[in-house]
Design a protein around this motif. Structure first.
Motif, mmCIF file in Angstrom:
data_model
loop_
_atom_site.group_PDB
_atom_site.id
_atom_site.type_symbol
_atom_site.label_atom_id
_atom_site.label_comp_id
_atom_site.label_asym_id
_atom_site.label_seq_id
_atom_site.Cartn_x
_atom_site.Cartn_y
_atom_site.Cartn_z
ATOM 1 N N GLU A 129 14.845 17.124 -49.589
ATOM 2 C CA GLU A 129 13.632 16.366 -49.907
ATOM 3 C C GLU A 129 13.923 14.928 -50.338
ATOM 4 N N ALA A 130 14.930 14.731 -51.163
ATOM 5 C CA ALA A 130 15.245 13.386 -51.665
ATOM 6 C C ALA A 130 15.747 12.460 -50.553
ATOM 7 N N GLU A 131 16.204 13.018 -49.444
ATOM 8 C CA GLU A 131 16.762 12.218 -48.356
ATOM 9 C C GLU A 131 15.805 12.037 -47.183
ATOM 10 N N ARG A 132 14.593 12.570 -47.279
ATOM 11 C CA ARG A 132 13.658 12.471 -46.159
ATOM 12 C C ARG A 132 13.149 11.044 -45.976
ATOM 13 N N THR A 133 13.015 10.677 -44.725
ATOM 14 C CA THR A 133 12.449 9.370 -44.381
ATOM 15 C C THR A 133 10.930 9.442 -44.538
ATOM 16 N N PRO A 134 10.249 8.300 -44.570
ATOM 17 C CA PRO A 134 8.779 8.330 -44.604
ATOM 18 C C PRO A 134 8.187 9.110 -43.424
ATOM 19 N N ASP A 135 8.780 8.986 -42.231
ATOM 20 C CA ASP A 135 8.298 9.735 -41.076
ATOM 21 C C ASP A 135 8.473 11.239 -41.286
ATOM 22 N N GLN A 136 9.595 11.647 -41.880
ATOM 23 C CA GLN A 136 9.825 13.069 -42.139
ATOM 24 C C GLN A 136 8.844 13.599 -43.181
ATOM 25 N N ARG A 137 8.571 12.811 -44.207
ATOM 26 C CA ARG A 137 7.581 13.231 -45.208
ATOM 27 C C ARG A 137 6.205 13.392 -44.562
ATOM 28 N N ALA A 138 5.852 12.446 -43.703
ATOM 29 C CA ALA A 138 4.571 12.522 -42.997
ATOM 30 C C ALA A 138 4.529 13.747 -42.092
ATOM 31 N N ARG A 139 5.653 14.062 -41.467
ATOM 32 C CA ARG A 139 5.742 15.196 -40.560
ATOM 33 C C ARG A 139 5.476 16.510 -41.303
#
Length: 193
Positions: free
Chosen positions: A59-69
């Motif tokens: 979770e701490a390493e997710r990109t903004p696109d991954q968080r949105a996904r």
């Protein structure tokens, strides 16, 4: 006592859906303080490569696109966590669950959130919840040899820790409509408070 119901509708039939009508009756009998509704006849996306990559990234390493996904998945999980009772209106389509329901389950069944693996095997993390499944079918007998929906749903709910499960069935409607209505009425009469 039921405080919060997460109502999940999976039928594409809208107001003509028997599983939805039975769910209406169940929710009315439960008389919860809060009902959150999720209609899976509307689009819930299938998981894909980018979703899997996002979910597999800490979770701490997710990109903004991954968080949105993962945003919808996170929201669906929060709906589930907040509920003490699930009311699932489920038609049997071609012997199984509708694709929208399968997509919903894939979105919420995340390791470390909905379940975890232990030395003894998988452990569900959504314990302490109740599920009432209202099942409707045209020709398939609930829990009969060609029902791959109801046993699958019991299994996957148990996998995430929900083992208090009741079924209200209106099955084999096209075979004997009156008997189907009688089974539903009997199940509703025996629905635990």
């Amino acid at each position: 006592m039921t405080n919060t119901v997460l109502r999940i509708d999976a039928s594409a039939r809208g107001t003509d859906s028997v599983s939805r009508q039975l769910a209406d009756e169940v929710v009315s009998r439960l008389n919860p303080a809060t009902v959150v509704s999720r209609d899976l006849a509307e689009t819930v996306p299938q998981i894909d490569t980018r979703w899997l990559e996002a979910n597999g990234t800490p979770e701490a390493e997710r990109t903004p696109d991954q968080r949105a996904r993962l945003a919808l998945s996170d929201a669906l999980i929060e709906e589930l966590r907040a509920a003490d009772t699930l009311v699932i209106a489920l038609p049997i389509y071609n012997f199984g669950v509708p694709s929208g329901f399968k997509a919903w389950f894939d979105q919420i069944a995340r390791a470390g959130i909905a379940f975890r693996y232990t030395e003894e095997g998988p452990e569900g993390l959504m314990k302490g919840k109740r599920a009432i499944i209202t099942v409707a079918s045209g020709g398939t007998e609930v829990d009969g040899p060609i029902d791959f929906a109801t046993p699958w749903l019991r299994h996957v709910l148990g996998f995430i820790g929900i083992t208090d499960i009741q079924v209200v069935r209106s099955d084999r409607q096209m075979v004997d409509a009156e008997a189907s209505k009688a089974r539903a009425a009997d199940d509703l009469a025996h629905l635990a408070a």
